[in-house]
Every structure is written in structure tokens, then in C-alpha cells.
Design an enzyme around this catalytic site. Sequence first.
Site, PDB file in Angstrom:
ATOM      1  N   ASP A  22      16.901 -72.069 -73.576  1.00  0.00           N
ATOM      2  CA  ASP A  22      16.945 -71.925 -72.114  1.00  0.00           C
ATOM      3  C   ASP A  22      16.863 -70.474 -71.642  1.00  0.00           C
ATOM      4  O   ASP A  22      17.482 -70.097 -70.645  1.00  0.00           O
ATOM      5  CB  ASP A  22      18.225 -72.578 -71.542  1.00  0.00           C
ATOM      6  CG  ASP A  22      18.393 -73.997 -72.031  1.00  0.00           C
ATOM      7  OD1 ASP A  22      17.400 -74.738 -71.992  1.00  0.00           O
ATOM      8  OD2 ASP A  22      19.505 -74.352 -72.473  1.00  0.00           O
ATOM      9  N   HIS A  51      11.135 -78.034 -70.192  1.00  0.00           N
ATOM     10  CA  HIS A  51      10.862 -76.953 -69.261  1.00  0.00           C
ATOM     11  C   HIS A  51       9.924 -77.403 -68.149  1.00  0.00           C
ATOM     12  O   HIS A  51       9.284 -78.439 -68.250  1.00  0.00           O
ATOM     13  CB  HIS A  51      10.371 -75.704 -69.987  1.00  0.00           C
ATOM     14  CG  HIS A  51       8.950 -75.778 -70.424  1.00  0.00           C
ATOM     15  ND1 HIS A  51       8.588 -76.057 -71.702  1.00  0.00           N
ATOM     16  CD2 HIS A  51       7.818 -75.596 -69.728  1.00  0.00           C
ATOM     17  CE1 HIS A  51       7.282 -76.060 -71.774  1.00  0.00           C
ATOM     18  NE2 HIS A  51       6.791 -75.785 -70.603  1.00  0.00           N
ATOM     19  N   THR A 137      21.476 -83.603 -77.288  1.00  0.00           N
ATOM     20  CA  THR A 137      20.750 -84.047 -76.096  1.00  0.00           C
ATOM     21  C   THR A 137      20.552 -85.567 -76.109  1.00  0.00           C
ATOM     22  O   THR A 137      19.995 -86.128 -75.166  1.00  0.00           O
ATOM     23  CB  THR A 137      19.363 -83.375 -76.014  1.00  0.00           C
ATOM     24  OG1 THR A 137      18.646 -83.718 -77.208  1.00  0.00           O
ATOM     25  CG2 THR A 137      19.482 -81.867 -75.914  1.00  0.00           C
ATOM     26  N   THR A 359      16.733 -81.255 -69.579  1.00  0.00           N
ATOM     27  CA  THR A 359      16.701 -82.527 -70.297  1.00  0.00           C
ATOM     28  C   THR A 359      17.892 -83.398 -69.924  1.00  0.00           C
ATOM     29  O   THR A 359      17.755 -84.603 -69.762  1.00  0.00           O
ATOM     30  CB  THR A 359      16.692 -82.266 -71.823  1.00  0.00           C
ATOM     31  OG1 THR A 359      15.571 -81.454 -72.126  1.00  0.00           O
ATOM     32  CG2 THR A 359      16.617 -83.554 -72.621  1.00  0.00           C
ATOM     33  N   GLY A 361      20.599 -82.335 -67.517  1.00  0.00           N
ATOM     34  CA  GLY A 361      21.251 -82.031 -66.237  1.00  0.00           C
ATOM     35  C   GLY A 361      22.629 -81.404 -66.424  1.00  0.00           C
ATOM     36  O   GLY A 361      23.343 -81.136 -65.459  1.00  0.00           O
ATOM     37  N   ARG A 362      23.017 -81.145 -67.686  1.00  0.00           N
ATOM     38  CA  ARG A 362      24.358 -80.607 -67.941  1.00  0.00           C
ATOM     39  C   ARG A 362      24.442 -79.148 -67.503  1.00  0.00           C
ATOM     40  O   ARG A 362      23.460 -78.407 -67.573  1.00  0.00           O
ATOM     41  CB  ARG A 362      24.660 -80.642 -69.448  1.00  0.00           C
ATOM     42  CG  ARG A 362      24.775 -82.022 -70.017  1.00  0.00           C
ATOM     43  CD  ARG A 362      25.118 -81.978 -71.493  1.00  0.00           C
ATOM     44  NE  ARG A 362      24.009 -81.517 -72.314  1.00  0.00           N
ATOM     45  CZ  ARG A 362      24.064 -81.414 -73.636  1.00  0.00           C
ATOM     46  NH1 ARG A 362      25.160 -81.707 -74.290  1.00  0.00           N
ATOM     47  NH2 ARG A 362      23.008 -81.009 -74.319  1.00  0.00           N
ATOM     48  N   PRO A 363      25.637 -78.718 -67.076  1.00  0.00           N
ATOM     49  CA  PRO A 363      25.787 -77.293 -66.760  1.00  0.00           C
ATOM     50  C   PRO A 363      25.740 -76.492 -68.058  1.00  0.00           C
ATOM     51  O   PRO A 363      26.279 -76.934 -69.072  1.00  0.00           O
ATOM     52  CB  PRO A 363      27.194 -77.207 -66.144  1.00  0.00           C
ATOM     53  CG  PRO A 363      27.917 -78.393 -66.669  1.00  0.00           C
ATOM     54  CD  PRO A 363      26.894 -79.461 -66.920  1.00  0.00           C
ATOM     55  N   VAL A 485      11.032 -61.192 -63.549  1.00  0.00           N
ATOM     56  CA  VAL A 485      11.933 -60.970 -62.410  1.00  0.00           C
ATOM     57  C   VAL A 485      11.914 -62.129 -61.408  1.00  0.00           C
ATOM     58  O   VAL A 485      12.245 -61.956 -60.245  1.00  0.00           O
ATOM     59  CB  VAL A 485      11.611 -59.626 -61.698  1.00  0.00           C
ATOM     60  CG1 VAL A 485      11.986 -58.451 -62.574  1.00  0.00           C
ATOM     61  CG2 VAL A 485      10.147 -59.558 -61.274  1.00  0.00           C
ATOM     62  N   GLY A 486      11.524 -63.302 -61.877  1.00  0.00           N
ATOM     63  CA  GLY A 486      11.503 -64.478 -61.004  1.00  0.00           C
ATOM     64  C   GLY A 486      10.712 -65.580 -61.676  1.00  0.00           C
ATOM     65  O   GLY A 486      10.070 -65.348 -62.703  1.00  0.00           O
TER      66      GLY A 486
HETATM   67  P1  IMP Z   1      19.960 -81.938 -80.477  1.00  0.00           P
HETATM   68  O1  IMP Z   1      18.844 -80.974 -80.661  1.00  0.00           O
HETATM   69  O2  IMP Z   1      19.738 -82.913 -79.378  1.00  0.00           O
HETATM   70  O3  IMP Z   1      20.359 -82.590 -81.773  1.00  0.00           O
HETATM   71  O4  IMP Z   1      21.274 -81.097 -80.027  1.00  0.00           O
HETATM   72  C1  IMP Z   1      21.905 -80.168 -80.911  1.00  0.00           C
HETATM   73  C2  IMP Z   1      22.412 -78.967 -80.132  1.00  0.00           C
HETATM   74  O5  IMP Z   1      21.308 -78.210 -79.659  1.00  0.00           O
HETATM   75  C3  IMP Z   1      23.241 -79.317 -78.909  1.00  0.00           C
HETATM   76  O6  IMP Z   1      24.244 -78.337 -78.745  1.00  0.00           O
HETATM   77  C4  IMP Z   1      22.238 -79.211 -77.764  1.00  0.00           C
HETATM   78  O7  IMP Z   1      22.865 -78.917 -76.542  1.00  0.00           O
HETATM   79  C5  IMP Z   1      21.391 -78.060 -78.242  1.00  0.00           C
HETATM   80  N1  IMP Z   1      20.028 -78.103 -77.703  1.00  0.00           N
HETATM   81  C6  IMP Z   1      19.011 -78.886 -78.102  1.00  0.00           C
HETATM   82  N2  IMP Z   1      17.915 -78.620 -77.382  1.00  0.00           N
HETATM   83  C7  IMP Z   1      18.236 -77.640 -76.534  1.00  0.00           C
HETATM   84  C8  IMP Z   1      17.494 -76.917 -75.545  1.00  0.00           C
HETATM   85  O8  IMP Z   1      16.290 -77.110 -75.319  1.00  0.00           O
HETATM   86  N3  IMP Z   1      18.185 -75.970 -74.865  1.00  0.00           N
HETATM   87  C9  IMP Z   1      19.491 -75.696 -75.114  1.00  0.00           C
HETATM   88  N4  IMP Z   1      20.210 -76.344 -76.028  1.00  0.00           N
HETATM   89  C10 IMP Z   1      19.591 -77.305 -76.735  1.00  0.00           C
END
Ligand code: IMP
Length: 498
Positions: A22, A51, A137, A359, A361-363, A485-486
Site C-alpha cells: 500500500d 489498486h 485478506t 481489497t 476496506g480495513r483501516p 505528490v498526489g
Molecule cells: P494474505 O496475503 O491474504 O494471506 O494476507 C497475509 C498478510 O499480508 C496479512 O497481514 C494481509 O493484511 C497482508 N496483505 C496481503 N496483501 C496485502 C496488500 O496488498 N496490502 C497490504 N497488506 C497485504
Amino acid sequence: MNLHSLIGDARVVGIVDNQFGDTGKGKVVDLFATEWADVIIRGTGGANSGHTTYFKGQPFFFHLLPSGTPYDADGKVNVVGRGVAFDPAQAVRELDLLAARGVVVQHLKISHMAKLVLPFHVVLDRLKDRGEGIGTTGRGIGPTYVDHCARIGLIVNDLLNPDVLARKLRRNLEDKVSRLQHFGPEAVQEVLVKLGWSHYHHPRKYFDCDAVVAAYSALSERLKQFICDTDSVVQRALTQKKRILLEGAQGLLLSIDHGTYPYVTSSDCSIRGLAHGAGLRLRDVDATFGVTKAFYMTRVGAGPFPTEFGGAQSVAWCANPSTTKDREIEVYGRVLVNHPDPFHQGIGIRQAGNEYGTTTGRPRSTGWLDLPLLCYAQTLNGPRLILTKLDVLDECETIKICDSYEYVGPPHRSGALQLHSGAILREAVVDQDVLQHCRPIYAEFPGWLTKTSDCTSFVDLPEKLQALIRFVEQQTASEIAAVSVGPGPSQFIVQEKP
Ligand code: IMP
């Protein structure tokens, strides 16, 4: 935009993420995909990444297909490499989304060797990760790669052979049933209903295998025109000196091999893993850019995050399944990035940077930039960085950058290192039993307090910001090749070399 001064004569370019995912690499990948690349390849991960791509001014939310897929009509070849955990249902959803916007995809290539994500994997992922899990996820990524390593997984090629598909699906389900029994039929049914997959439910056998076979056969009809040996496609492109873009997924610190194990994803998110999953050797890659958010970072899911604003309070708030963007605004309102309380400041920066998962919506938990972890990422991804989201901190009065840690845990041995409470660590020890007890030590800087989103060159950037960029370069021995920057494609500044 002329990317030549950034890319030079490189023919194979990798864009990877140096943090926990991210970092805004999607924007960078989009830029390179539209302005430069002939071939865009994903080599790792699956529908766990996410994304937003802007095509003709409209946003597309992609999880699985490579970022250049909307530009198919321009002849761009998009490749899903052999390293990917491929969910055919998600691929069809994304193709449908494109079709609804008038994009007829013709040049997509899906590796016949990619690992096939099955409904059993998704359900197991969700059941296993309940409670104090990794915080996955829930896209079936871990169980898919487990099957691959256990040599019982299906590959995309199986979609092309109906008899093989049916036989292997049945065998795979037999293997899963013993594990699903642990959770019981009600729990499995509950997940299936939640996913809208009631048609897969079987009262005694957990899954109605005939229904899964039928669904995957239908998916295969949609996808078979794209399935091929992508390794030879990629090798041909290499020989023909095509411009090849490797699109990273997740972040180095989530790599199965190099991340904060076990709080990681199940593929190698380093440039090495990406090249390998794309069907290339590491030495084929001419230039790698490690995308890094500055001067803050984020993490989703469980695992150590030394600089996290608000420590345990933030961990509990972000891990609570009922915490969403709307709920956060309901409870805390709009929060300032300069809030004196770290937990609230974390929320303020999350809101300013819109740090909520695409993917899930979590903070995303927020924290200051961690240089020891960045240096570690560079040992694998190289020294060329692209800093993103600089504008998010435009109103921040004080910027803190973690340059070392104090270890505050119990005596612990990590490799040859014997740690005692009070030890100062200038380098990251990527061992979760160490990192979770690292108290960050910060260098503090005055904020630049100037709008940066309209800056178009490095010299335009406020001096205090330029000083911070130089500080990061010096501390990490990196080269900051460009900054963002954006969200817009034009809000991207390449550092011209003198
Ligand atoms: P998984 O890839 O769904 O097995 O998740 C394993 C870990 O990777 C968890 O902590 C997820 O939150 C993190 N994770 C997987 N994909 C992403 C992503 O695209 N961005 C940030 N964290 C991710």
C-alpha cells in the site's frame, strides 16, 4: 510524461514495494504501463492485492489482472506469470468490468503454470484466520501456495482439460475435508453463505464437488483463449528487446522469505521473487524501483510495526472487524494530522492519506517512516527509491523519522545476536520476537507546511522537504529517483541528475 531520465535505456524494469504494501506503487506502475511498457507482468501474489487504476478518467479497482490490461487496445501485452495464485472467478469479474467500459481484452496471457485458487482455499483461509490470526485478506492465498508446496495443488492448465480438472478437484476436496472437519459443517456453511457461494454447499460433504466442477468448467470457457506458456512469451519479449514492466504486489516486509515471518503473505514480494514468478532471472532486470511511502508508513493485519502511532490502542482498534472508514469517522470525527495524542494523530494521518484497504476496506495502521526497515528492504530491492504520498503530510508541524530502536524485551537470541533490554539497535533485526519489542528512536524535523501537490520539479519542493529527502538519502545510502505528490499521473516528479 518523459520517463526517459528515470528509466534510461533499461528494458526490464521492476516496481516493488519496500514496506508492508500500500505504498502507492499502483500509481507508479500505471504511469510506467501507460507511458513506457510494451509488456506488463505480475509474478507474485493474487487477488490479495488491490489498486485503483484510472482509465479515460474513470477509476477501475483491480486485484488480480496486471495494471496495463485496460490498455489492451494499444497492443500492450499483460501477463499473469507462473508465480501468481490465480483466482479464475476474480479474473472473469475484472474482465467483465473492463468489457462494461468497452475494453475488449485480447492480448492478456495467463500462465498455464500459475497456481489455481479454489473455493476450498478461500473458505479454509477465512476459517483458519479467525480470531488471533495473521489478518489475511481472505482470498485463499496461503492455502493455495500450501497446496503448491505440498504438490497437491491445481494449476491453470488443468482448466484446459475437463477430465483432469474434475479428477484433481475431487482429490483436492478429499484433502480439504479432513481439515474442514476441524471447523465443522456449520462454520463452513456460514462462510459459504457470506461469500454468496451457497450453491457450493453440501450438507454432508462440505462442498458439492459437482457444482465446483461445473463452475470451474464455465470459467475455463471464458479464460482458455488467454492461457498459454507465458515463460516463452516473456523470453521472446526479452530477446526482442521489448520494454518489460514487472508489477510487484504486497511489500518486501510481507515477503514469505524476507518479511516479518510469520506475519507475512505467502509469496516472495522482493524483486527476486517477482522476477522468478514472471519467468525471468534476477539478472534480466535492468532497473528496480522500491516504492516507499514518506514520511509515514502503514500496515494491515497482524504483526510487528515498531513505529505504529498509538501502540496497543491502535492495534486493537484497527484489528476490530467492525472498524471501517465510516465507523471511524462516526466515532472520532475528522481528526487533525497534528493531534497531540499519537493514537489520534494516527487516525488523522490515516484520514489524510485515505489509508483504508482497497481489497478489504480495513483501516491501515499508521506510523512514522522506519529507516532501519527501509535499509533492510534495500538490501533486497536495491537503492533506487520512489517516495510517494508526500502531500499527505503537508500540514504536519513536526515530522519524526525513526533512525534506530531501543530493544525493550526479554533476553533473546536472534542468530548470533544476544539481546538484552536497553540495547540500542541501529539496524533492523527482522525477527518478529525482536521487532515487537523495539521502541523507536526518532529524529525530529519541522514540517514544510506548504502545499506540494502543485509542485512540478524538485526545486519547486519546499526547502524543508528537500532537506528531509536528503536526510533519507544519506541515512539509507539510497537514491531518491522520483517523488509523488498526489494521486494524479502528472503529480510525479523525477529528480533530474546534475
Ligand atoms: P494474505 O496475503 O491474504 O494471506 O494476507 C497475509 C498478510 O499480508 C496479512 O497481514 C494481509 O493484511 C497482508 N496483505 C496481503 N496483501 C496485502 C496488500 O496488498 N496490502 C497490504 N497488506 C497485504
